[in-house]
Structures are given as C-alpha cells and as structure tokens.
Write an enzyme that holds these catalytic residues in place. Structure first.
Site, mmCIF file in Angstrom:
data_model
loop_
_atom_site.group_PDB
_atom_site.id
_atom_site.type_symbol
_atom_site.label_atom_id
_atom_site.label_comp_id
_atom_site.label_asym_id
_atom_site.label_seq_id
_atom_site.Cartn_x
_atom_site.Cartn_y
_atom_site.Cartn_z
ATOM 1 N N LYS A 1 43.906 34.398 43.043
ATOM 2 C CA LYS A 1 43.356 33.708 42.997
ATOM 3 C C LYS A 1 42.598 32.546 43.791
ATOM 4 O O LYS A 1 42.068 33.320 44.149
ATOM 5 C CB LYS A 1 44.427 32.535 42.086
ATOM 6 N N GLU B 1 40.755 32.164 33.280
ATOM 7 C CA GLU B 1 40.964 31.141 33.573
ATOM 8 C C GLU B 1 39.117 31.544 34.281
ATOM 9 O O GLU B 1 38.188 30.040 33.985
ATOM 10 C CB GLU B 1 41.231 31.513 35.271
ATOM 11 N N SER C 1 52.854 35.540 34.071
ATOM 12 C CA SER C 1 54.646 34.919 34.459
ATOM 13 C C SER C 1 55.637 36.001 34.656
ATOM 14 O O SER C 1 56.111 36.234 34.074
ATOM 15 C CB SER C 1 55.088 33.714 33.634
ATOM 16 N N HIS D 1 38.552 37.883 32.886
ATOM 17 C CA HIS D 1 40.039 36.759 33.233
ATOM 18 C C HIS D 1 39.989 35.681 32.671
ATOM 19 O O HIS D 1 39.436 35.064 32.654
ATOM 20 C CB HIS D 1 40.197 36.846 34.164
ATOM 21 N N GLU E 1 46.884 39.845 28.581
ATOM 22 C CA GLU E 1 47.886 38.898 29.648
ATOM 23 C C GLU E 1 47.084 37.400 28.355
ATOM 24 O O GLU E 1 46.023 36.728 28.145
ATOM 25 C CB GLU E 1 46.174 38.236 30.755
ATOM 26 N N ASN F 1 46.336 39.108 41.707
ATOM 27 C CA ASN F 1 45.465 38.432 41.677
ATOM 28 C C ASN F 1 46.024 37.046 42.658
ATOM 29 O O ASN F 1 46.538 36.037 42.300
ATOM 30 C CB ASN F 1 45.761 37.967 40.418
ATOM 31 N N GLY G 1 50.238 37.350 39.423
ATOM 32 C CA GLY G 1 49.377 36.034 40.128
ATOM 33 C C GLY G 1 50.172 35.378 40.963
ATOM 34 O O GLY G 1 50.555 35.548 41.561
ATOM 35 N N GLY G 2 50.972 34.441 40.732
ATOM 36 C CA GLY G 2 51.323 33.319 40.787
ATOM 37 C C GLY G 2 52.802 34.041 42.250
ATOM 38 O O GLY G 2 52.828 33.897 43.284
ATOM 39 N N GLY H 1 50.831 31.617 33.773
ATOM 40 C CA GLY H 1 50.803 30.084 34.924
ATOM 41 C C GLY H 1 52.633 29.536 34.399
ATOM 42 O O GLY H 1 51.810 28.356 34.464
HETATM 43 C C1 PEP Z 1 47.229 36.411 35.986
HETATM 44 O O1 PEP Z 1 46.849 35.715 37.396
HETATM 45 O O2 PEP Z 1 46.707 37.185 35.740
HETATM 46 C C2 PEP Z 1 48.855 35.745 35.917
HETATM 47 C C3 PEP Z 1 49.214 36.808 34.640
HETATM 48 O O3 PEP Z 1 48.803 34.187 36.644
HETATM 49 P P1 PEP Z 1 51.059 34.519 36.509
HETATM 50 O O4 PEP Z 1 51.444 35.487 36.810
HETATM 51 O O5 PEP Z 1 50.696 33.409 37.560
HETATM 52 O O6 PEP Z 1 50.678 33.732 34.941
#
Ligand code: PEP
Length: 251
Positions: free
Chosen positions: A11, A97, A213, A95, A167, A9, A234-235, A173
C-alpha cells in the site's frame, strides 16, 4: 495443480531505504521458496529499488495499479510498458481501496484488465462485498456482478493472465478475518462462476487468493481450504518476520 501465490500489498508504506530493507529481509527468507510464488507490491516510488534487491531470485515484483493507455497526457498515471520496464511481472487491479477512495468501478477495472491481458503482465483482480452487502445476504450477487464486469471480454486463452483475489471489504485492515469456511464457500462459488463463463478446465487452473486480515495466526487454516490458492496480504506484509511466516504456511 495450481501454484499458490502469497502476495504482499505494501500500500502507501515504505520510504526507499525502508523498502530496500524489507525486500532484502524477504529475499533472505524466501529466495529458496518453491512451494509458492512470492509477490512483492511496493508503492510506485520503490519499484525500481525493490527490483534491484530481488533481481535473480524467484520473487515477483508487482505494482498496485496501472492505467490502460500506453502513453500520453495522463498526469499522475503509470502505463503497462513502464511497469514492464521497471521489472514488474504482476499488477494488482480493482483493490477495494481504489474502488472506495478513487472512484474505481467494474468498468474501469475491466479496461485495465483488457490492457493487461494483451501484455506480458499478469493481474491480481480484487473483488469482494462490503459489510452491508454481506449482512443483506447479497454477497454472491455482488461478487458475480463484479466478476462479470471486471472480466468482460476475456477468453479462456487470455484468462490465465488473471489471478483473482477475494477480499471481503469488511475484513480488510479491520483485524476481522473471514473464517476459513466462509472464505472457502465464496472461493468455491467463484470457481463455479468461472466454470460457467470459461469452462471447467480454465476454472480449475485459476488461482483464487484470499485477502482480508491474513496473519501468521490464520494463514495455515486458510491454506487448508481446497479452493484457497494463496493470500493477498496487507498489514502483515510490512514486517519481514510476519510476511515470511505467511509465506512458509503449513497445510
Ligand atoms: C489488502 O490490502 O489487500 C489487505 C487484505 O489488507 P489487510 O491484510 O491489512 O487486511
């Protein structure tokens, strides 16, 4: 056997040039992968460019959200036919966010889910508790409520279009990952909930991803858990090298 899914993702990251470069690098390291489905979810502005870069490979293009109406006066929104037109096979829905910053609720997630299952797209539907809900010990109730709300009206026949992503909000994050055991416990509970709602066969076929994460350092242990069928990243998906290490997990 459930095919694992590793989804990135992106983002609100990457200009067009950056998106093309990342897609090309992922393609170079993942185009031959057959042990899992690799999904790239760039921002809307980069969908067409990434589609072009990954054309002819098994990599799957995904969007990060979609509206439930097919067209009309909905300024700022994107429809399912538009995503199909640009080459998406998957869309991420609900999601945390979106829930936290843009007013997404189980009800609006459900409207999107209902529209997606009528189309040729699949949806990654995100659920997960906040830190205060986890600390209050009500995470199972929260997750059951999110599942009931988001999947209302679905049938076993349409449920195969859904991929779930657990999640925990406290892990997104933050660098704080759920331990494999904590994640497995929730994934098993989600599968159990699915079995109660749609039957054991549907529940066994359902892909349930972990997100929060996920990194090269923890993917292997997560993927060793019996009910973890992949990751929403994500990251760590913003750099080809770390995303590719996650794609090439060992278990
Ligand atoms: C996400 O955006 O779904 C996510 C899990 O981000 P991160 O891996 O950065 O925690």
């Amino acid at each position: 056997m459930r095919t694992p899914v590793i989804a990135g993702n992106w983002k609100m990251h990457k200009t067009l040039a950056e998106a093309r470069a990342l897609a090309r690098a992922v393609k170079a390291g993942a185009a031959e992968v057959s042990h899992c489905q690799v999904v790239l979810a760039p921002p809307f502005t980069a969908l067409a460019a990434v589609a072009e870069e990954i054309r002819g490979t098994p990599l799957i293009l995904a969007a990060q959200n979609v509206f439930w109406e097919t067209q009309g006066a909905y300024t700022g929104e994107i429809s399912i036919p538009m995503l199909q037109d640009v080459g998406c096979g998957i869309v991420i829905l609900g999601h945390s966010e979106r829930r936290q910053y843009f007013g997404e609720t189980d009800e609006t997630v459900n409207r999107r889910v209902k529209a997606v299952v009528k189309s040729s797209l699949r949806a990654i539907v995100c659920i997960g508790e906040t830190l205060s809900q986890r600390e209050a010990g009500i995470h199972h109730e929260v997750i059951s409520q999110q599942l009931a709300g988001a999947l209302d009206g679905l049938t076993p026949q349409t449920s195969w279009r859904i991929i779930l992503a657990y999640e925990p909000v406290w892990a997104i994050g933050t660098g704080r990952t759920a331990t494999p055991e904590v994640a497995q416990e929730v994934h098993a509970a989600i599968r159990n909930w699915m079995a109660g709602k749609f039957g054991g066969e549907t529940a066994q076929a359902m892909q349930i991803l972990y997100g929060g994460s996920v990194k090269p350092e923890n993917i292997d242990d997560l993927m060793r858990q019996p009910d973890i069928d992949g990751a929403l990243v994500g990251g760590a998906c913003l750099e080809a090298q770390s995303f590719l290490r996650i794609v090439h997990y060992h278990c």
